[in-house]
Design an enzyme around this catalytic site. Structure first.
Site, short mmCIF file in Angstrom:
data_model
loop_
_atom_site.label_atom_id
_atom_site.label_comp_id
_atom_site.label_asym_id
_atom_site.label_seq_id
_atom_site.Cartn_x
_atom_site.Cartn_y
_atom_site.Cartn_z
CG ASP A 27 -5.30 0.29 -15.25
OD1 ASP A 27 -4.24 0.45 -15.86
OD2 ASP A 27 -5.71 0.57 -14.23
CB CYS A 32 -22.58 30.68 -33.44
SG CYS A 32 -20.70 30.88 -32.84
CG ASP A 42 -8.04 2.83 -16.98
OD1 ASP A 42 -6.88 2.47 -17.84
OD2 ASP A 42 -8.09 2.71 -15.80
CB CYS A 68 -20.60 35.53 -32.05
SG CYS A 68 -19.74 34.25 -33.06
CG ASP A 110 -9.19 2.18 -11.37
OD1 ASP A 110 -8.24 1.91 -12.24
OD2 ASP A 110 -8.51 2.03 -10.20
#
Length: 814
Positions: A502, A31, A708, A28, A704
């Site tokens: 992990d 902004c 993570d 707008c 993975d």
């Protein structure tokens, strides 16, 4: 909507430099005003125009545009500054100071955020903002600095490789010609030292040396003049000054000699020196070609054509015509041209060039295949999921290219040294000339000594040590399934002292399997499993699939249940062989009234060991428990070996998991991991990494999953499994192309070996100069010997790095 603010009183319009940059996130007019205010506060800004419709900002500066300050202002205001990458091929660089000059020239172009120049690949990677800087403008800046530049275009890799090969051949021809012309001069000098009068007449020496000096050596004059015009120095300037001084002194001595007397001349010094330098250039060109072999090998995996099946008709078409969703037929022995999923057929596929996996992998309908791998047996029909630049092979090539073109942190020290090296050498040579002349009154000796200083100090080896080792190290790692995103990750990995894993999907398979079967006195374990598999016949729940897989492996079959019903969060019920059965958790079993005190104790022990337990209960007039089925996430075959390999490297393994303490302790105990962080929420994994770093550890995180990603980014080195999510791979500096945790130790090992080669190369590069310059300045090193030593320094550094080509993960890791 366009809005603008100007401040014409701050600078004359003629002095203003404009910067055009994309701004995303504006919604707008308010902004737009926020962006304007933020840009208006940037020092040196004279005008701002922000267009909401095109999402662009045009910024005027009173002097040179500061692209970084503009981007920071936009992002501090809560918006995003548009960036793009441009890669250039740079010609004419001969040493680290040349690369530094190109970097400075590129960084001065308005709109450039950063520029990194790689001497070994002869390429520049430039990050620019918006449309303010394009390839043509960057090339102009490089050419003004005295070099050549051209944009690197995708798909021209083969032409570039052929151009490098042709350049090496040209260098080889120049060496042969220079050697043929210099040989009579050098042989005469050797004969003279041995007491034989083998020197050619002075004017013959002048003729041979002049051809070498001004034809074959013209390149040094051109490049040296370009450096002088840019207010800098480089290796070519040192060679041009040194050889010109030797040639000029010899011409002066010849012209002023008494009739019938031939003075001692130094034509052989200038000619042989240029021959040595050209020999070094040729060897460097050949070595650089070898360092690019990893990229070429990967590119060669791409088939040029594919067999397209459409409407039941097969025809061979260029692979560029294949689209996502098309069906491709691959016969035995052919390379798979696209990424996809097997729709029909089955066979073994060799993925070794992509993943480093030594054994073929069996593929059946539903299995994923990667373009570039080889279909060993059986015809496959593949549904295409990715083509062109979106394939895994293309992504691997981009990763390796990015790593080889990036700059390691240690290279910044080399760049700072190189920036002052040539000027310092020129000062030392001038002081040597003046000192010996004043001390001895012998101008001839003073000039020859100064020439030796100029020649021995050529900083080629200094500039080649780091990028050559990085190119070879990343290429070797890629061949074994270890993809290193950038040189910084490669350098930092050598210092890792702690690896945080992990658990699920990294150390374990990430999918449940049946681990324990417990039956009551009137049933056996196979009967419990058969009834449970029948109940789960149509279930897609992970535990249901695990039961069916175990039953199938034992050859147990049963009819699907009648009256099947799923109990949300508790289990399933149905009728099998006329028996009303429940397979569910302890709560569901208690509700059915089938809890058994003896089984309760066994179930508690299994849960304490980290297992998930399901009860099989039969509803009769008196409901009774028939048995227990325990599920666990099985440890990967190579996980224990990975932990042992890390300990052998002096690295501490740590487990960080969101799973419960029982499951975490069970897996850790089987692997020999002694430090555990369990029941860690996804958002808290990064905090665990911060804790480890606060203890003084250099931490690598291996994961993975999406959860993570924050921890991978927070670690000193993030290591992602390619079998995991894209988010994890984008957050990591290292990607393992197969889900084998043993490759973690391999990644650390290749980093340590590469870093060792970098240090060795820099040591020898500095050592040649630290030892050679004083020897030359003290008169103990002739120009010919200095030239040979200089050429040897470059070649030895490159050959030392090339020894990494044979790297493989340590035995026992694969």
């Amino acid at each position: 909507m366009t809005s603008a603010i100007t401040n014409p009183t701050r600078a004359d319009a003629k002095a203003r430099e404009d910067l055009d940059i994309g701004v995303s996130g504006m919604t707008c007019a308010s902004c737009v005003r926020r962006v304007e205010k933020a840009l208006g506060r940037v020092p040196g800004v004279t005008a701002v125009a922000v267009n909401l419709a095109t999402e662009r900002a045009r910024v005027g500066f009173s002097g040179p545009a500061d692209a970084k300050a503009v981007a920071e202002a936009i992002e501090n205001a809560g918006f995003h500054a548009e960036r793009r990458d441009i890669d250039l091929s740079i010609g004419g660089m001969t040493c680290a100071s040349c690369a530094g000059r190109v970097e400075k020239a590129l960084n001065r172009v308005p709109g450039v955020e950063s520029a990194a120049v790689n001497l070994a690949t002869e390429q520049a990677h430039v990050v620019v903002f918006g449309a303010s800087a394009d390839a043509a403008r960057l090339a102009e800046a490089v050419e003004r600095a005295g070099f050549t530049a051209a944009a690197l275009v995708a798909g021209t890799e083969d032409a570039a490789a052929e151009e490098r090969a042709e350049r090496a051949r040209r260098e080889g021809r120049r060496v042969l010609i220079a050697a043929a012309l210099s040989a009579p001069l050098a042989l005469g000098m050797v004969g003279d030292l041995a007491g034989f009068d083998g020197m050619l007449p002075g004017w013959a020496q002048l003729g041979l040396a002049s051809v070498v000096q001004f034809w074959l050596g013209a390149r040094f004059y051109r490049a040296g003049w370009g450096a002088l015009r840019a207010g800098a120095g480089n290796m070519d300037l040192l060679v041009a000054l040194g050889t010109s001084a030797a040639w000029g002194l010899s011409l002066y001595l010849l012209a002023t000699a008494h009739p019938g007397h031939t003075p001692h001349l130094y034509f052989e010094a200038s000619a042989v020196l240029i021959t040595f330098v050209l020999l070094g250039k040729w060897l460097e060109a050949r070595a650089k070609g070898q360092t690019a072999a990893a990229i070429r090998a990967l590119m060669d995996l791409r088939p040029a054509t594919a067999r397209l099946r459409r409407n039941g008709v097969e025809r061979e078409v260029p692979v560029e015509r294949i689209r996502v969703g098309d069906q491709v037929v691959v016969r035995p022995g052919e390379r798979i041209p696209v990424d996809g999923v097997v729709a029909e057929g089955a066979g073994a596929v060799d993925d070794s060039m992509l993943t480093g996996e030594s054994l073929p992998v069996d593929k059946e309908p539903g299995g994923r295949v990667t373009g570039g791998s080889i279909n060993l047996d059986g015809a496959l029909v593949i549904d295409t999921t990715a083509v062109g630049g979106e394939t895994m092979l293309a992504q691997i090539v981009r990763l390796v290219e990015g790593a080889q073109a990036s700059k390691a942190p240690i290279q910044r020290l080399v760049d700072r040294v190189s920036a002052v090296f040539v000027p310092v050498v020129l000062v030392i040579a001038a002081l040597t000339l003046a000192g010996w002349w004043l001390a001895t009154g012998d101008a001839e000796f003073a000039i020859v000594t100064a020439v030796s200083v100029l020649v021995i100090a050529c900083p080629c080896a200094l500039g080649l040590a780091t990028p050559t080792a990085i190119m070879v190290g990343t290429g070797a790692a890629a061949r074994h399934g270890v993809l290193i995103k950038d040189a910084e990750a490669l350098e930092r990995a050598h210092a890792v002292t702690t690896v945080a894993f992990d658990k699920t999907g990294t150390l374990t398979e990430g999918k449940p399997r049946v681990t324990d079967l417990v039956a009551t006195a009137d049933l056996d374990e196979n009967s419990v499993l058969r009834l449970a598999a029948a109940l789960q016949a149509g279930s897609e729940h992970p535990l249901g699939r695990a039961v069916r897989e175990r039953a199938a492996a034992l050859g147990l079959t049963a009819e699907p249940p009648a009256d099947f019903r799923a109990l949300a969060g508790r289990g399933v019920t149905g009728t099998v062989d006329g028996r009303a059965l429940l397979l569910g958790n302890a709560r569901a079993a208690a509700e059915w009234g089938g809890s058994d005190p003896a089984l309760v104790e066994r179930a508690a022990a299994l849960e304490q060991a980290g297992r998930t337990v399901s009860w099989l209960v039969e509803r009769t007039e008196t409901p009774r428990a028939l048995g227990l089925i325990a599920f666990g996430d099985t440890v990967k075959p190579g996980a224990a070996a990975a932990i042992r390999a890390l300990r052998a490297q002096g690295v501490e393994p740590v487990m960080v998991t969101g799973d419960n303490w029982g499951a975490a302790r069970a897996v850790a105990a089987s692997l020999g991991v002694t430090r555990i962080f369990a029941e860690v929420l996804p958002g808290d994994k990064a905090a665990v990494i911060a804790t480890l770093k606060a203890e003084g550890a250099c931490v690598a995180m291996v994961g993975d999953g999406v959860n993570d990603a924050p921890a991978l980014a927070a670690a000193d080195v993030g290591v992602a499994m390619a079998t995991g999510t894209d988010v994890a791979m984008h957050s990591a500096g290292v990607t393992l192309m197969r889900g084998d945790p043993r490759l973690v130790a391999g990644a650390i090992d290749v980093s340590r070996r590469t870093y060792a080669k970098i240090r060795q190369g820099l040591f020898w590069a500095f050592a040649y100069n630290v030892v050679g310059i004083p020897l030359a300045a003290s008169g103990h090193l002739s120009p010919v010997l200095a030239g040979g030593a200089m050429a040897l320094s470059s070649v030895s550094v490159v050959l030392n790095a090339l020894s990494l080509r044979g790297w493989a993960p340590p035995k026992g890791e694969e």
